[in-house]
Motif scaffolding. Sequence first.
Motif, PDB file in Angstrom:
ATOM      1  N   GLY A 186       0.838  -1.201   0.000  1.00 30.69           N
ATOM      2  CA  GLY A 186       0.000   0.000   0.000  1.00 30.69           C
ATOM      3  C   GLY A 186       0.865   1.240   0.000  1.00 30.69           C
ATOM      4  O   GLY A 186       1.710   1.438  -0.882  1.00 30.69           O
ATOM      5  N   LEU A 187       0.706   2.080   1.014  1.00 25.72           N
ATOM      6  CA  LEU A 187       1.492   3.301   1.136  1.00 25.72           C
ATOM      7  C   LEU A 187       2.802   3.082   1.874  1.00 25.72           C
ATOM      8  O   LEU A 187       3.600   4.011   2.002  1.00 25.72           O
ATOM      9  N   PHE A 188       3.007   1.865   2.360  1.00 18.30           N
ATOM     10  CA  PHE A 188       4.186   1.584   3.176  1.00 18.30           C
ATOM     11  C   PHE A 188       5.189   0.726   2.407  1.00 18.30           C
ATOM     12  O   PHE A 188       4.822  -0.025   1.502  1.00 18.30           O
ATOM     13  N   VAL A 189       6.416   0.850   2.821  1.00 19.19           N
ATOM     14  CA  VAL A 189       7.476  -0.033   2.342  1.00 19.19           C
ATOM     15  C   VAL A 189       7.923  -0.886   3.528  1.00 19.19           C
ATOM     16  O   VAL A 189       8.403  -0.372   4.541  1.00 19.19           O
ATOM     17  N   VAL A 190       7.710  -2.185   3.414  1.00 22.07           N
ATOM     18  CA  VAL A 190       8.030  -3.109   4.501  1.00 22.07           C
ATOM     19  C   VAL A 190       9.422  -3.682   4.279  1.00 22.07           C
ATOM     20  O   VAL A 190       9.742  -4.148   3.193  1.00 22.07           O
ATOM     21  N   GLU A 191      10.237  -3.646   5.312  1.00 22.11           N
ATOM     22  CA  GLU A 191      11.610  -4.112   5.226  1.00 22.11           C
ATOM     23  C   GLU A 191      11.817  -5.297   6.161  1.00 22.11           C
ATOM     24  O   GLU A 191      11.422  -5.247   7.323  1.00 22.11           O
ATOM     25  N   ARG A 192      12.428  -6.354   5.623  1.00 22.37           N
ATOM     26  CA  ARG A 192      12.639  -7.580   6.398  1.00 22.37           C
ATOM     27  C   ARG A 192      14.059  -8.078   6.172  1.00 22.37           C
ATOM     28  O   ARG A 192      14.688  -7.765   5.160  1.00 22.37           O
ATOM     29  N   PRO A 193      14.589  -8.906   7.110  1.00 26.74           N
ATOM     30  CA  PRO A 193      15.910  -9.490   6.882  1.00 26.74           C
ATOM     31  C   PRO A 193      15.929 -10.314   5.592  1.00 26.74           C
ATOM     32  O   PRO A 193      14.957 -10.994   5.249  1.00 26.74           O
ATOM     33  N   CYS A 194      17.016 -10.239   4.908  1.00 24.12           N
ATOM     34  CA  CYS A 194      17.159 -10.962   3.646  1.00 24.12           C
ATOM     35  C   CYS A 194      17.101 -12.470   3.896  1.00 24.12           C
ATOM     36  O   CYS A 194      17.859 -12.993   4.720  1.00 24.12           O
ATOM     37  N   PRO A 195      16.224 -13.188   3.205  1.00 25.94           N
ATOM     38  CA  PRO A 195      16.113 -14.633   3.429  1.00 25.94           C
ATOM     39  C   PRO A 195      17.291 -15.434   2.876  1.00 25.94           C
ATOM     40  O   PRO A 195      17.517 -16.560   3.278  1.00 25.94           O
ATOM     41  N   THR A 196      18.047 -14.850   1.954  1.00 27.64           N
ATOM     42  CA  THR A 196      19.175 -15.576   1.369  1.00 27.64           C
ATOM     43  C   THR A 196      20.386 -15.581   2.285  1.00 27.64           C
ATOM     44  O   THR A 196      21.034 -16.603   2.495  1.00 27.64           O
ATOM     45  N   CYS A 197      20.695 -14.433   2.866  1.00 28.98           N
ATOM     46  CA  CYS A 197      21.891 -14.324   3.713  1.00 28.98           C
ATOM     47  C   CYS A 197      21.551 -14.209   5.190  1.00 28.98           C
ATOM     48  O   CYS A 197      22.450 -13.996   6.012  1.00 28.98           O
ATOM     49  N   SER A 198      20.255 -14.338   5.532  1.00 29.43           N
ATOM     50  CA  SER A 198      19.801 -14.243   6.931  1.00 29.43           C
ATOM     51  C   SER A 198      20.191 -12.914   7.567  1.00 29.43           C
ATOM     52  O   SER A 198      20.463 -12.827   8.755  1.00 29.43           O
ATOM     53  N   GLY A 199      20.229 -11.873   6.756  1.00 30.55           N
ATOM     54  CA  GLY A 199      20.501 -10.547   7.287  1.00 30.55           C
ATOM     55  C   GLY A 199      21.971 -10.211   7.417  1.00 30.55           C
ATOM     56  O   GLY A 199      22.316  -9.122   7.882  1.00 30.55           O
ATOM     57  N   ARG A 200      22.862 -11.097   7.010  1.00 32.13           N
ATOM     58  CA  ARG A 200      24.307 -10.839   7.147  1.00 32.13           C
ATOM     59  C   ARG A 200      24.823  -9.900   6.068  1.00 32.13           C
ATOM     60  O   ARG A 200      25.836  -9.232   6.251  1.00 32.13           O
ATOM     61  N   GLY A 201      24.159  -9.873   4.923  1.00 32.59           N
ATOM     62  CA  GLY A 201      24.624  -9.048   3.814  1.00 32.59           C
ATOM     63  C   GLY A 201      25.658  -9.736   2.950  1.00 32.59           C
ATOM     64  O   GLY A 201      26.105  -9.188   1.948  1.00 32.59           O
ATOM     65  N   ALA A 202      26.074 -10.934   3.335  1.00 33.05           N
ATOM     66  CA  ALA A 202      27.092 -11.656   2.584  1.00 33.05           C
ATOM     67  C   ALA A 202      26.795 -13.146   2.634  1.00 33.05           C
ATOM     68  O   ALA A 202      26.161 -13.636   3.571  1.00 33.05           O
ATOM     69  N   VAL A 203      27.256 -13.856   1.623  1.00 29.64           N
ATOM     70  CA  VAL A 203      27.125 -15.309   1.559  1.00 29.64           C
ATOM     71  C   VAL A 203      28.502 -15.899   1.280  1.00 29.64           C
ATOM     72  O   VAL A 203      29.419 -15.202   0.838  1.00 29.64           O
TER      73      VAL A 203
END
Length: 381
Positions: A186-203
């Motif tokens: 809708g009018l919001f942007v929902v932000e969640r931990p990345c499912p690929t890297c579990s929120g680490r930002g790196a793999v």
Amino acid sequence: MAATQLDYYQLLEVSRDADGSVLKSAYRKLAMKYHPDRNPGDAEAEAKFKACNEAYEVLKDPQKRAAYDRYGHEAFQQGMNGGGGGGFGGGRGQADFGDIGDIFETIFGSAFGGAAGGRQQTRRGADLRYDMQVTLEEAFHGKSTEIEIEVSQACDTCDGSGAAPGTSERQCNLCHGHGSVRAKQGLFVVERPCPTCSGRGAVLEEPCGSCRGEGRVDRAQALSVEVPPGVDTGTRIRLTGKGEAGARGAPSGDLYIFVHVTPHELFQREGTTLATRVPVSFTTAALGGSVDIPDLDGSTNSVDIPTGIQSGKQLRVRGAGMPVLQGRGRGDLVVEIAVETPTKLSRKQKDILEEFRETETGDECPESRSFFSKLKDAFGG
């Protein structure tokens, strides 16, 4: 269908409601079955090993598992970009996040479940429990002992990083190193931990073969434990950092030693108070005397028996109980007297008792005299 597109739950041969322990057990069984070292040159076994590893990496993580349960394999495809206006499902339209908590998390940050955006902190390892039996004597004196437990520890091959030797981490292609992904609601942007890297930002470029990218392996560990004097059943001893190792270099959890004191044949315990039941002869009860009771410190407590003591009477010996845990002094020893009637008498002893009975006036046992007097009054003489 390619192996990576098979249902993850079917790959691991578990139901969709399987908990973490069931998942781990199923994965280990299959990993051992299809491990390349056990199946040299078998390309099919190697493919199944990699597929099971991929499935377990997703299902063991609550965030990844939730995304997989909702969107299937599409949750981890490149179409799931980190842009604010893009769809979460890549071809399935806008993601339907019905949980109002997600929206609050984006707007208000950590007050509703953690700060939005940024890399997720790697979780520390789990705390572990170990149950230790000690005797009452050991609880009294304290003891130094050594235990051995099997626990996850940092992998020696990769030094806990999870990366194969000579390789390292690379930026996650899904979140581009941010550790989070966004979807428009809708009018919001929902932000969640990345499912690929579990929120680490790196793999990992290549997972370590010894720990399969976990950065930790299960092995036996010997630990020294100091049991302080005065412990009781339920006392916990904390060994900081001796629990399960965190994944890929995260801090270890703690180990908690739960103490259980085995029952003693002579003493019963209530906190710092020790209690025991001591039988005395009826002559000692009538004439008075003393009894010797061993102390847990190796000495002896001499307890005076007053003249005319009755069964059930309790005598207290100050400072002869258990030590105060992490304090000074000791509790008390409570001695309950049990007057014992003799069952074997010689002829001479019987004659003496008969002579005594003939001289009784009733004043020798006032409680008995009072009882029978009441009994006579109650039933009219």
